[in-house]
Design a protein around this motif. Structure first.
Motif, PDB file in Angstrom:
ATOM      1  N   GLY A  20       0.798  -1.224   0.000  1.00  0.00           N
ATOM      2  CA  GLY A  20       0.000   0.000   0.000  1.00  0.00           C
ATOM      3  C   GLY A  20       0.834   1.280   0.000  1.00  0.00           C
ATOM      4  O   GLY A  20       0.305   2.365   0.210  1.00  0.00           O
ATOM      5  N   TYR A  21       2.135   1.160  -0.249  1.00  0.00           N
ATOM      6  CA  TYR A  21       2.962   2.366  -0.268  1.00  0.00           C
ATOM      7  C   TYR A  21       2.922   2.985  -1.653  1.00  0.00           C
ATOM      8  O   TYR A  21       3.137   2.309  -2.648  1.00  0.00           O
ATOM      9  CB  TYR A  21       4.416   2.058   0.086  1.00  0.00           C
ATOM     10  CG  TYR A  21       4.596   1.415   1.430  1.00  0.00           C
ATOM     11  CD1 TYR A  21       3.667   1.621   2.452  1.00  0.00           C
ATOM     12  CD2 TYR A  21       5.687   0.605   1.694  1.00  0.00           C
ATOM     13  CE1 TYR A  21       3.827   1.035   3.694  1.00  0.00           C
ATOM     14  CE2 TYR A  21       5.857   0.010   2.929  1.00  0.00           C
ATOM     15  CZ  TYR A  21       4.920   0.224   3.920  1.00  0.00           C
ATOM     16  OH  TYR A  21       5.077  -0.353   5.126  1.00  0.00           O
ATOM     17  N   THR A  22       2.668   4.266  -1.709  1.00  0.00           N
ATOM     18  CA  THR A  22       2.573   4.922  -3.002  1.00  0.00           C
ATOM     19  C   THR A  22       3.852   5.665  -3.360  1.00  0.00           C
ATOM     20  O   THR A  22       4.233   5.751  -4.524  1.00  0.00           O
ATOM     21  CB  THR A  22       1.390   5.912  -3.009  1.00  0.00           C
ATOM     22  OG1 THR A  22       1.478   6.705  -1.826  1.00  0.00           O
ATOM     23  CG2 THR A  22       0.061   5.180  -3.047  1.00  0.00           C
ATOM     24  N   THR A  47      14.370   5.555  13.467  1.00  0.00           N
ATOM     25  CA  THR A  47      13.235   4.699  13.130  1.00  0.00           C
ATOM     26  C   THR A  47      12.004   5.583  12.943  1.00  0.00           C
ATOM     27  O   THR A  47      11.917   6.660  13.508  1.00  0.00           O
ATOM     28  CB  THR A  47      12.943   3.675  14.237  1.00  0.00           C
ATOM     29  OG1 THR A  47      12.886   4.381  15.466  1.00  0.00           O
ATOM     30  CG2 THR A  47      13.995   2.611  14.313  1.00  0.00           C
ATOM     31  N   GLY A  48      11.087   5.092  12.136  1.00  0.00           N
ATOM     32  CA  GLY A  48       9.895   5.888  11.854  1.00  0.00           C
ATOM     33  C   GLY A  48      10.032   6.651  10.554  1.00  0.00           C
ATOM     34  O   GLY A  48       9.067   7.206  10.039  1.00  0.00           O
ATOM     35  N   THR A  49      11.240   6.654   9.982  1.00  0.00           N
ATOM     36  CA  THR A  49      11.454   7.387   8.726  1.00  0.00           C
ATOM     37  C   THR A  49      11.319   6.461   7.512  1.00  0.00           C
ATOM     38  O   THR A  49      11.448   6.907   6.375  1.00  0.00           O
ATOM     39  CB  THR A  49      12.877   7.986   8.686  1.00  0.00           C
ATOM     40  OG1 THR A  49      13.811   6.917   8.914  1.00  0.00           O
ATOM     41  CG2 THR A  49      13.070   9.050   9.752  1.00  0.00           C
ATOM     42  N   GLY A  50      11.092   5.189   7.771  1.00  0.00           N
ATOM     43  CA  GLY A  50      11.028   4.220   6.680  1.00  0.00           C
ATOM     44  C   GLY A  50      12.410   3.674   6.350  1.00  0.00           C
ATOM     45  O   GLY A  50      12.640   3.127   5.270  1.00  0.00           O
ATOM     46  N   LYS A  51      13.340   3.762   7.296  1.00  0.00           N
ATOM     47  CA  LYS A  51      14.723   3.371   6.974  1.00  0.00           C
ATOM     48  C   LYS A  51      14.863   1.855   6.793  1.00  0.00           C
ATOM     49  O   LYS A  51      15.740   1.412   6.072  1.00  0.00           O
ATOM     50  CB  LYS A  51      15.698   3.914   8.007  1.00  0.00           C
ATOM     51  CG  LYS A  51      15.857   3.084   9.250  1.00  0.00           C
ATOM     52  CD  LYS A  51      16.951   3.628  10.104  1.00  0.00           C
ATOM     53  CE  LYS A  51      16.738   3.272  11.558  1.00  0.00           C
ATOM     54  NZ  LYS A  51      16.837   1.855  11.872  1.00  0.00           N
ATOM     55  N   THR A  52      14.006   1.063   7.440  1.00  0.00           N
ATOM     56  CA  THR A  52      14.142  -0.386   7.287  1.00  0.00           C
ATOM     57  C   THR A  52      13.906  -0.782   5.829  1.00  0.00           C
ATOM     58  O   THR A  52      14.678  -1.555   5.255  1.00  0.00           O
ATOM     59  CB  THR A  52      13.162  -1.133   8.213  1.00  0.00           C
ATOM     60  OG1 THR A  52      13.132  -0.465   9.471  1.00  0.00           O
ATOM     61  CG2 THR A  52      13.563  -2.567   8.405  1.00  0.00           C
ATOM     62  N   ALA A  53      12.865  -0.217   5.235  1.00  0.00           N
ATOM     63  CA  ALA A  53      12.619  -0.528   3.827  1.00  0.00           C
ATOM     64  C   ALA A  53      13.709   0.070   2.941  1.00  0.00           C
ATOM     65  O   ALA A  53      13.971  -0.444   1.848  1.00  0.00           O
ATOM     66  CB  ALA A  53      11.246  -0.019   3.406  1.00  0.00           C
ATOM     67  N   LEU A 309      10.166   0.254  17.997  1.00  0.00           N
ATOM     68  CA  LEU A 309       9.058  -0.667  17.791  1.00  0.00           C
ATOM     69  C   LEU A 309       7.984   0.013  16.956  1.00  0.00           C
ATOM     70  O   LEU A 309       7.665   1.174  17.176  1.00  0.00           O
ATOM     71  CB  LEU A 309       8.447  -1.085  19.136  1.00  0.00           C
ATOM     72  CG  LEU A 309       9.360  -1.908  20.023  1.00  0.00           C
ATOM     73  CD1 LEU A 309       8.642  -2.276  21.295  1.00  0.00           C
ATOM     74  CD2 LEU A 309       9.824  -3.149  19.283  1.00  0.00           C
ATOM     75  N   ASP A 310       7.460  -0.734  16.042  1.00  0.00           N
ATOM     76  CA  ASP A 310       6.483  -0.159  15.132  1.00  0.00           C
ATOM     77  C   ASP A 310       5.082  -0.558  15.580  1.00  0.00           C
ATOM     78  O   ASP A 310       4.583  -1.607  15.217  1.00  0.00           O
ATOM     79  CB  ASP A 310       6.791  -0.665  13.714  1.00  0.00           C
ATOM     80  CG  ASP A 310       5.951   0.057  12.688  1.00  0.00           C
ATOM     81  OD1 ASP A 310       5.522   1.190  12.976  1.00  0.00           O
ATOM     82  OD2 ASP A 310       5.712  -0.524  11.624  1.00  0.00           O
ATOM     83  N   ILE A 311       4.491   0.287  16.398  1.00  0.00           N
ATOM     84  CA  ILE A 311       3.121   0.030  16.860  1.00  0.00           C
ATOM     85  C   ILE A 311       2.318   1.240  16.396  1.00  0.00           C
ATOM     86  O   ILE A 311       2.477   2.338  16.925  1.00  0.00           O
ATOM     87  CB  ILE A 311       3.074  -0.111  18.392  1.00  0.00           C
ATOM     88  CG1 ILE A 311       4.045  -1.196  18.837  1.00  0.00           C
ATOM     89  CG2 ILE A 311       1.655  -0.422  18.874  1.00  0.00           C
ATOM     90  CD1 ILE A 311       4.333  -1.233  20.310  1.00  0.00           C
TER      91      ILE A 311
HETATM   92  P1  AMP Z   1      10.795   2.270   9.930  1.00  0.00           P
HETATM   93  O1  AMP Z   1      11.417   3.642   9.977  1.00  0.00           O
HETATM   94  O2  AMP Z   1      11.536   1.370   9.048  1.00  0.00           O
HETATM   95  O3  AMP Z   1      10.624   1.736  11.316  1.00  0.00           O
HETATM   96  O4  AMP Z   1       9.334   2.388   9.303  1.00  0.00           O
HETATM   97  C1  AMP Z   1       8.296   3.043   9.939  1.00  0.00           C
HETATM   98  C2  AMP Z   1       6.945   2.726   9.344  1.00  0.00           C
HETATM   99  O5  AMP Z   1       6.811   3.321   8.053  1.00  0.00           O
HETATM  100  C3  AMP Z   1       6.642   1.255   9.155  1.00  0.00           C
HETATM  101  O6  AMP Z   1       5.351   1.012   9.654  1.00  0.00           O
HETATM  102  C4  AMP Z   1       6.650   1.036   7.673  1.00  0.00           C
HETATM  103  O7  AMP Z   1       5.746   0.028   7.303  1.00  0.00           O
HETATM  104  C5  AMP Z   1       6.201   2.396   7.158  1.00  0.00           C
HETATM  105  N1  AMP Z   1       6.693   2.706   5.803  1.00  0.00           N
HETATM  106  C6  AMP Z   1       7.888   2.390   5.285  1.00  0.00           C
HETATM  107  N2  AMP Z   1       8.007   2.882   4.040  1.00  0.00           N
HETATM  108  C7  AMP Z   1       6.864   3.539   3.758  1.00  0.00           C
HETATM  109  C8  AMP Z   1       6.386   4.256   2.624  1.00  0.00           C
HETATM  110  N3  AMP Z   1       7.123   4.425   1.543  1.00  0.00           N
HETATM  111  N4  AMP Z   1       5.157   4.797   2.691  1.00  0.00           N
HETATM  112  C9  AMP Z   1       4.419   4.667   3.818  1.00  0.00           C
HETATM  113  N5  AMP Z   1       4.807   4.000   4.913  1.00  0.00           N
HETATM  114  C10 AMP Z   1       6.026   3.429   4.891  1.00  0.00           C
END
Ligand code: AMP
Length: 502
Positions: A20-22, A47-53, A309-311
């Motif tokens: 669902g990420y756009t 964390t929270g910035t989407g850095k894991t992805a 933690l991602d809650i």
């Molecule tokens: P993180 O910083 O890796 O802990 O990610 C924080 C949250 O952002 C997680 O719930 C991810 O699923 C979500 N997330 C990661 N990439 C995106 C994106 N491109 N668009 C929206 N949410 C995202």
């Protein structure tokens, strides 16, 4: 910029769409093309910035070519805590649905045998905490000479937890020609030094430091006395007064306070679980799952255990203690107000906290308003609390669990017993077991001296590898005096002969 411009494979793009990420987040947009180009990356992001992805997505793309060999993982991700490691596995599960990759999780607190079996099968992605990884290595069950890509995540937290010597050892076992991705929320000099040492001509990618807090979070300071019972009573009143509270994380600075506060809350009829680094893995997972799926309304946690933690939907954060590091404040309150939702963050402040509070306000660049009166008003509040406590002596009432989140009439004598120091475990478990029964109703409010505790050597000083006194490693967590604490070794107390002047 759409995801499709980043160079990710078709399989990954499909998984991203399914998630669902756009649009990529800034760290993803910046880092992914460099990772795919096989560059080293220094990512400054929390964390929270989407850095894991930002690292899992390009890793999945790169791993589509090649195959894993037994006991020789192709990629290695190091995480400071078991929960973060488990979260990275979830990321691979989510984005790797279209891949047939073997992902192994190597963390402490779970059996070696299962982990061994996974390693034997061949691992594309090995996600590990440093201590357990070295244990496997020392047992001869693992070879790191096949690692093509190494991720060191949350480096500053690794430093706090005393894991840097472990990391240095691990990096020496990985081929020099590897690609390295290094992430840290902050860059103190020690971390800069490590980045220089581990990375070759890295691409520096930085997203806004966590100096600002989301505007969706209502932040308030709550004046309280310094004693544990006064703070706990203030906290309970706060929780009861929050009509909008759906669930909340309560942060303590020390592990032993996490356990103490959770028991206290439960004894007052609140629905609370604990999460800290000394709990075994099963208990940690159970607590976290119960909180995530709404079975438990309150989670009492330490910074390390709760970090990253991602809650998604936490309505409230309570800082039972003002954090010592201002960045921890931003991390803590960032657990609420996520994804544009409204959130509330309360911080209990006692007179000793002035300095830490000043550092937080300097970091976030704004004063935090007081809820109802600042520290000048707590003299009255504290004496009122003390009077109420005295008034209840010998008159402990049976608790009425009026609501899931604790009834006002709950038995407060339980809390007095809990105030008596960490050594009274028998008493405390009785209190917990009887909740309002006769053993819980000891009205003795005389202070009991704290039992003697051996000072525990802290994080880095403590064998740097988080080993406990029996030589086993564990996830270290700051709860401890700096250096030798209050312990003075005998040799330092011996008289010294002064040299005669010539
Ligand atoms: P993180 O910083 O890796 O802990 O990610 C924080 C949250 O952002 C997680 O719930 C991810 O699923 C979500 N997330 C990661 N990439 C995106 C994106 N491109 N668009 C929206 N949410 C995202």
């Amino acid at each position: 910029m759409p995801f499709s411009d980043l160079g990710l494979s078709e399989k990954v793009l499909n998984a991203v769409e399914a998630a669902g990420y756009t649009e990529p987040t800034p760290i993803q947009a910046e880092a992914i093309p460099h990772v795919l180009a096989r560059r080293d990356v220094l990512g400054i992001a929390q964390t929270g910035t989407g850095k894991t992805a930002a690292f899992t997505l390009p890793m999945l793309t790169l791993l589509e070519n090649g195959r894993a060999r037994a006991r020789m993982p192709r990629t290695l991700i190091l995480e400071p805590t078991r929960e973060l490691a488990a979260q990275v596995v979830e990321n691979f599960d989510r984005y790797g649905t279209n891949h047939k990759l073997n992902v192994a999780l190597i963390i402490g607190g779970v059996s070696f045998a299962e982990q061994d079996a996974k390693l034997t099968r061949g691992t594309d992605v090995l996600i590990a905490t440093p201590g357990r990884l070295l244990d496997h290595f020392e047992r001869g069950k693992l070879l790191l000479t096949g690692v093509e890509l190494l991720v060191i995540d949350e480096a500053d937290r690794m430093l706090d937890m005393g894991f840097i010597p472990d990391i240095e050892r691990i990096v020496k076992m990985v081929p020099f020609t590897r690609q390295t991705l290094f992430f840290s929320a902050t860059m103190p000099p020690e971390i800069e030094r490590l980045a220089d040492m581990f990375l070759h001509n890295p691409q520096r990618v930085e997203v806004a430091r966590p100096a600002s807090t989301a505007t969706t979070i209502t932040q308030r300071l709550v004046a309280t006395g310094s004693e544990g019972h006064a703070k706990r009573e203030r906290l309970r009143d706060l929780i009861r007064g929050e009509a909008e509270l759906k669930n909340g994380i309560i942060f303590c600075n020390r592990k032993r306070d996490v356990a103490l506060l959770q028991k206290s809350l439960v004894s007052h009829g609140f629905d609370a679980a604990a999460l800290h680094g000394d709990m075994d893995q099963r208990a940690r997972t159970t607590a976290l799952d119960a909180f995530r799926n709404g079975e438990t309304a309150l989670l009492v946690a330490s910074d390390v255990a709760a970090r990253g933690l991602d809650i998604p939907a936490v309505s409230h954060v309570f800082n039972f203690d003002v954090p010592h590091h201002p960045e921890d404040y931003v991390h803590r309150i960032g657990r609420t107000g996520r994804a544009g939702r409204a959130g509330t963050a309360y911080t209990l402040v006692s007179p000793e906290d002035a300095r830490s509070l000043g550092a937080i306000e300097a970091l976030i660049g704004q004063p935090i308003p007081w809820l109802d009166g600042d520290l000048t008003t707590i003299g009255d509040a504290a004496s009122e609390t003390a009077t109420r406590h005295r008034g209840r002596s010998g008159n402990a009432r049976r608790g009425s669990r009026s609501a899931a989140a604790g009834g006002r009439g709950a038995d407060k004598s339980a809390d007095r017993n809990l105030d008596k120091g960490a050594g009274e475990s028998t008493d405390r478990s009785r209190v917990r077991g009887s909740r309002g029964g006769s053993t819980a109703q000891r009205a003795d409010s005389r202070p009991t001296p704290e039992p003697h505790r051996e000072p525990v050597r802290e994080g880095r000083a403590r064998d740097e590898r988080g080993r406990d006194e029996r030589g086993r490693r564990h996830e270290a967590e700051g709860d401890t005096p700096v250096g030798l604490g209050s312990h003075v070794p005998a040799f330092l107390l011996r008289p010294v002969l002064a040299k005669k002047e010539k």
